[in-house]
Design a protein around this motif. Sequence first.
Motif, PDB file in Angstrom:
ATOM      1  N   MET A 270       0.844  -1.191   0.000  1.00 34.29           N
ATOM      2  CA  MET A 270       0.000   0.000   0.000  1.00 34.29           C
ATOM      3  C   MET A 270       0.880   1.241   0.000  1.00 34.29           C
ATOM      4  SD  MET A 270      -3.103   1.016  -0.164  1.00 34.29           S
ATOM      5  CE  MET A 270      -4.008   2.523   0.082  1.00 34.29           C
ATOM      6  N   SER A 271       0.358   2.374  -0.458  1.00 35.56           N
ATOM      7  CA  SER A 271       1.116   3.613  -0.558  1.00 35.56           C
ATOM      8  C   SER A 271       1.618   4.082   0.802  1.00 35.56           C
ATOM      9  CB  SER A 271       0.225   4.711  -1.166  1.00 35.56           C
ATOM     10  OG  SER A 271      -0.476   4.247  -2.283  1.00 35.56           O
ATOM     11  N   ARG A 272       2.516   5.022   0.741  1.00 33.59           N
ATOM     12  CA  ARG A 272       2.967   5.631   1.987  1.00 33.59           C
ATOM     13  C   ARG A 272       1.776   6.270   2.681  1.00 33.59           C
ATOM     14  NH1 ARG A 272       6.230   7.371  -1.898  1.00 33.59           N
ATOM     15  NH2 ARG A 272       5.305   9.442  -1.846  1.00 33.59           N
ATOM     16  N   MET A 273       1.731   6.109   3.998  1.00 28.50           N
ATOM     17  CA  MET A 273       0.618   6.668   4.753  1.00 28.50           C
ATOM     18  C   MET A 273       0.559   8.186   4.550  1.00 28.50           C
ATOM     19  SD  MET A 273      -0.290   6.319   8.809  1.00 28.50           S
ATOM     20  CE  MET A 273      -0.399   4.553   8.664  1.00 28.50           C
ATOM     21  N   GLY A 274      -0.616   8.681   4.250  1.00 30.13           N
ATOM     22  CA  GLY A 274      -0.795  10.112   4.090  1.00 30.13           C
ATOM     23  C   GLY A 274      -0.761  10.583   2.658  1.00 30.13           C
ATOM     24  N   ASP A 275      -0.447   9.697   1.679  1.00 28.65           N
ATOM     25  CA  ASP A 275      -0.494  10.083   0.268  1.00 28.65           C
ATOM     26  C   ASP A 275      -1.905  10.541  -0.073  1.00 28.65           C
ATOM     27  OD1 ASP A 275       2.102   9.370   0.017  1.00 28.65           O
ATOM     28  OD2 ASP A 275       1.800   7.801  -1.479  1.00 28.65           O
ATOM     29  N   VAL A 276      -2.007  11.630  -0.858  1.00 27.56           N
ATOM     30  CA  VAL A 276      -3.314  12.191  -1.192  1.00 27.56           C
ATOM     31  C   VAL A 276      -3.452  12.320  -2.703  1.00 27.56           C
ATOM     32  CG1 VAL A 276      -4.837  14.203  -0.977  1.00 27.56           C
ATOM     33  CG2 VAL A 276      -3.473  13.468   0.983  1.00 27.56           C
TER      34      VAL A 276
ATOM     35  N   SER B  52      -2.575   2.895   5.622  1.00 29.57           N
ATOM     36  CA  SER B  52      -2.143   1.495   5.536  1.00 29.57           C
ATOM     37  C   SER B  52      -3.294   0.511   5.432  1.00 29.57           C
ATOM     38  CB  SER B  52      -1.278   1.147   6.752  1.00 29.57           C
ATOM     39  OG  SER B  52      -2.018   1.337   7.949  1.00 29.57           O
ATOM     40  N   ASP B  53      -4.436   0.810   6.067  1.00 30.86           N
ATOM     41  CA  ASP B  53      -5.549  -0.144   6.062  1.00 30.86           C
ATOM     42  C   ASP B  53      -6.870   0.468   5.631  1.00 30.86           C
ATOM     43  OD1 ASP B  53      -5.943   1.504   8.206  1.00 30.86           O
ATOM     44  OD2 ASP B  53      -6.286  -0.095   9.666  1.00 30.86           O
TER      45      ASP B  53
ATOM     46  N   LEU C 154     -22.161  14.419   3.603  1.00 29.90           N
ATOM     47  CA  LEU C 154     -21.359  13.332   4.168  1.00 29.90           C
ATOM     48  C   LEU C 154     -20.052  13.850   4.771  1.00 29.90           C
ATOM     49  CD1 LEU C 154     -21.821  10.633   1.372  1.00 29.90           C
ATOM     50  CD2 LEU C 154     -22.908  10.678   3.630  1.00 29.90           C
ATOM     51  N   ARG C 155     -19.509  14.912   4.186  1.00 34.72           N
ATOM     52  CA  ARG C 155     -18.257  15.555   4.625  1.00 34.72           C
ATOM     53  C   ARG C 155     -17.039  14.659   4.414  1.00 34.72           C
ATOM     54  NH1 ARG C 155     -21.739  17.082   8.711  1.00 34.72           N
ATOM     55  NH2 ARG C 155     -20.844  15.641  10.221  1.00 34.72           N
ATOM     56  N   GLU C 156     -17.024  13.473   4.993  1.00 34.85           N
ATOM     57  CA  GLU C 156     -15.931  12.544   4.754  1.00 34.85           C
ATOM     58  C   GLU C 156     -16.388  11.116   5.043  1.00 34.85           C
ATOM     59  OE1 GLU C 156     -12.924  14.035   7.514  1.00 34.85           O
ATOM     60  OE2 GLU C 156     -13.297  12.315   8.824  1.00 34.85           O
ATOM     61  N   ARG C 157     -15.662  10.137   4.475  1.00 39.99           N
ATOM     62  CA  ARG C 157     -15.949   8.723   4.687  1.00 39.99           C
ATOM     63  C   ARG C 157     -14.628   7.990   4.818  1.00 39.99           C
ATOM     64  NH1 ARG C 157     -20.954   5.903   3.636  1.00 39.99           N
ATOM     65  NH2 ARG C 157     -21.268   6.785   5.695  1.00 39.99           N
ATOM     66  N   ARG C 158     -14.487   7.223   5.867  1.00 41.37           N
ATOM     67  CA  ARG C 158     -13.312   6.368   5.996  1.00 41.37           C
ATOM     68  C   ARG C 158     -13.715   4.963   5.572  1.00 41.37           C
ATOM     69  NH1 ARG C 158      -8.490   6.694   8.131  1.00 41.37           N
ATOM     70  NH2 ARG C 158      -8.937   8.638   9.250  1.00 41.37           N
ATOM     71  N   VAL C 159     -13.023   4.451   4.560  1.00 45.95           N
ATOM     72  CA  VAL C 159     -13.368   3.159   3.975  1.00 45.95           C
ATOM     73  C   VAL C 159     -12.253   2.162   4.267  1.00 45.95           C
ATOM     74  CG1 VAL C 159     -14.036   1.952   1.878  1.00 45.95           C
ATOM     75  CG2 VAL C 159     -14.558   4.394   2.129  1.00 45.95           C
ATOM     76  N   PRO C 160     -12.472   1.193   5.153  1.00 49.03           N
ATOM     77  CA  PRO C 160     -11.461   0.157   5.389  1.00 49.03           C
ATOM     78  C   PRO C 160     -11.231  -0.639   4.103  1.00 49.03           C
ATOM     79  CG  PRO C 160     -13.188   0.108   7.066  1.00 49.03           C
ATOM     80  CD  PRO C 160     -13.684   0.993   5.966  1.00 49.03           C
TER      81      PRO C 160
ATOM     82  N   LEU D 114      -4.087   0.133  -4.426  1.00 54.02           N
ATOM     83  CA  LEU D 114      -5.303  -0.279  -3.720  1.00 54.02           C
ATOM     84  C   LEU D 114      -5.596  -1.755  -3.950  1.00 54.02           C
ATOM     85  CD1 LEU D 114      -7.833   2.682  -4.220  1.00 54.02           C
ATOM     86  CD2 LEU D 114      -6.989   1.787  -2.050  1.00 54.02           C
ATOM     87  N   ARG D 115      -5.505  -2.178  -5.203  1.00 52.74           N
ATOM     88  CA  ARG D 115      -5.789  -3.589  -5.520  1.00 52.74           C
ATOM     89  C   ARG D 115      -4.857  -4.518  -4.742  1.00 52.74           C
ATOM     90  NH1 ARG D 115      -5.594  -1.509 -11.055  1.00 52.74           N
ATOM     91  NH2 ARG D 115      -7.706  -1.019 -11.733  1.00 52.74           N
ATOM     92  N   ALA D 116      -3.602  -4.094  -4.610  1.00 51.09           N
ATOM     93  CA  ALA D 116      -2.627  -4.934  -3.909  1.00 51.09           C
ATOM     94  C   ALA D 116      -2.954  -5.068  -2.427  1.00 51.09           C
ATOM     95  CB  ALA D 116      -1.224  -4.351  -4.074  1.00 51.09           C
ATOM     96  N   GLY D 117      -3.692  -4.112  -1.883  1.00 51.52           N
ATOM     97  CA  GLY D 117      -3.995  -4.132  -0.453  1.00 51.52           C
ATOM     98  C   GLY D 117      -5.337  -4.746  -0.100  1.00 51.52           C
ATOM     99  N   LEU D 118      -6.085  -5.214  -1.109  1.00 44.95           N
ATOM    100  CA  LEU D 118      -7.422  -5.751  -0.845  1.00 44.95           C
ATOM    101  C   LEU D 118      -7.358  -7.150  -0.268  1.00 44.95           C
ATOM    102  CD1 LEU D 118      -9.447  -4.590  -3.985  1.00 44.95           C
ATOM    103  CD2 LEU D 118      -9.061  -3.392  -1.819  1.00 44.95           C
ATOM    104  N   ASP D 119      -8.369  -7.470   0.550  1.00 44.41           N
ATOM    105  CA  ASP D 119      -8.491  -8.814   1.116  1.00 44.41           C
ATOM    106  C   ASP D 119      -8.948  -9.795   0.044  1.00 44.41           C
ATOM    107  OD1 ASP D 119      -7.835  -7.752   3.538  1.00 44.41           O
ATOM    108  OD2 ASP D 119      -9.866  -7.787   4.365  1.00 44.41           O
TER     109      ASP D 119
END
Length: 283
Positions: A1-7, A19-20, A39-45, A109-114
């Motif tokens: 997964m990308s470096r944490m905080g990449d936008v 990371s997750d 909605l303002r924002e959504r956190r998607v695991p 993203l694909r590499a980090g999927l379950d």
Amino acid sequence: MSRMGDVLAGFHAAWEFESDSVLIRYERGIRTPKLFQALRERRVPLSAVQGVSLTPGKRGTVVLRAELRPGADPLLEAAAGQLKEHSDPYRLVLPAEREVLAEYYADELRAGLDADTGPCERFLVTAPEVPLRFKAYDAKASFDGSQVNFRWFWTGASSAKWKAGDQSFAVEDLSGVEWRSPELFEGHLRLLTGGPQPAQADQDPAAVVFGLGYGPVHESLPFAAAVLAAVRGKGPVAAVSAVPRRDPADIADRIRHLGELHRAGLVTDEEFSVKKAELLAEL
């Protein structure tokens, strides 16, 4: 997964890769769909995502889209496929010149999927925050996290709803929610009580109906999603506190309207007497 905080910033939203999970922050510009602003924002695991696509968009754009697993998001479950494409909260539209960068993030993203992409047993994306409220055509609806309240409007509510009186529904007494977009014919929000209910929403005291300018998507859909999440996640719930006493002026107005229904023959003598007594008891 990308470096944490990449936008990755696009039109109307920016995706921040962690990371997750992916944190989606929506803009509040005048061109931004109202649903995104609400909605303002959504956190998607990442565990909620079953696929990622990158496709050509309109007028020199590309579209990065996350496809969520069935049952992962209460908003999408409540929408039941009725959201128009431009209101899909998991589409990120970017200028075509950023396609290479978008492809990089799509691959990450694909590499980090379950491996598990089947239906979820519980919601993985957080429901919209309560309290929530909106105006339908025939009522004002409110939800505090444990109870849904419908307060009928004189101008829109059917006589069946007026006879039933204002309604309160505890989450533990509900089995689900039915949302029909206000952009469609006969749009409504119906609370499913587990028993028989009138087919027509305008005759069902457990439903509110939408109309032109009433129950807009950005207000009624988050409301439906929050109620659905509460119903799906319900456990033993403490008894709901008693409804506070109403303003005497409000009671007087309701008795006056009840009298109008009585004179018009829409309410029987007995129904008028019973409902009037109920209203007076709320003083």
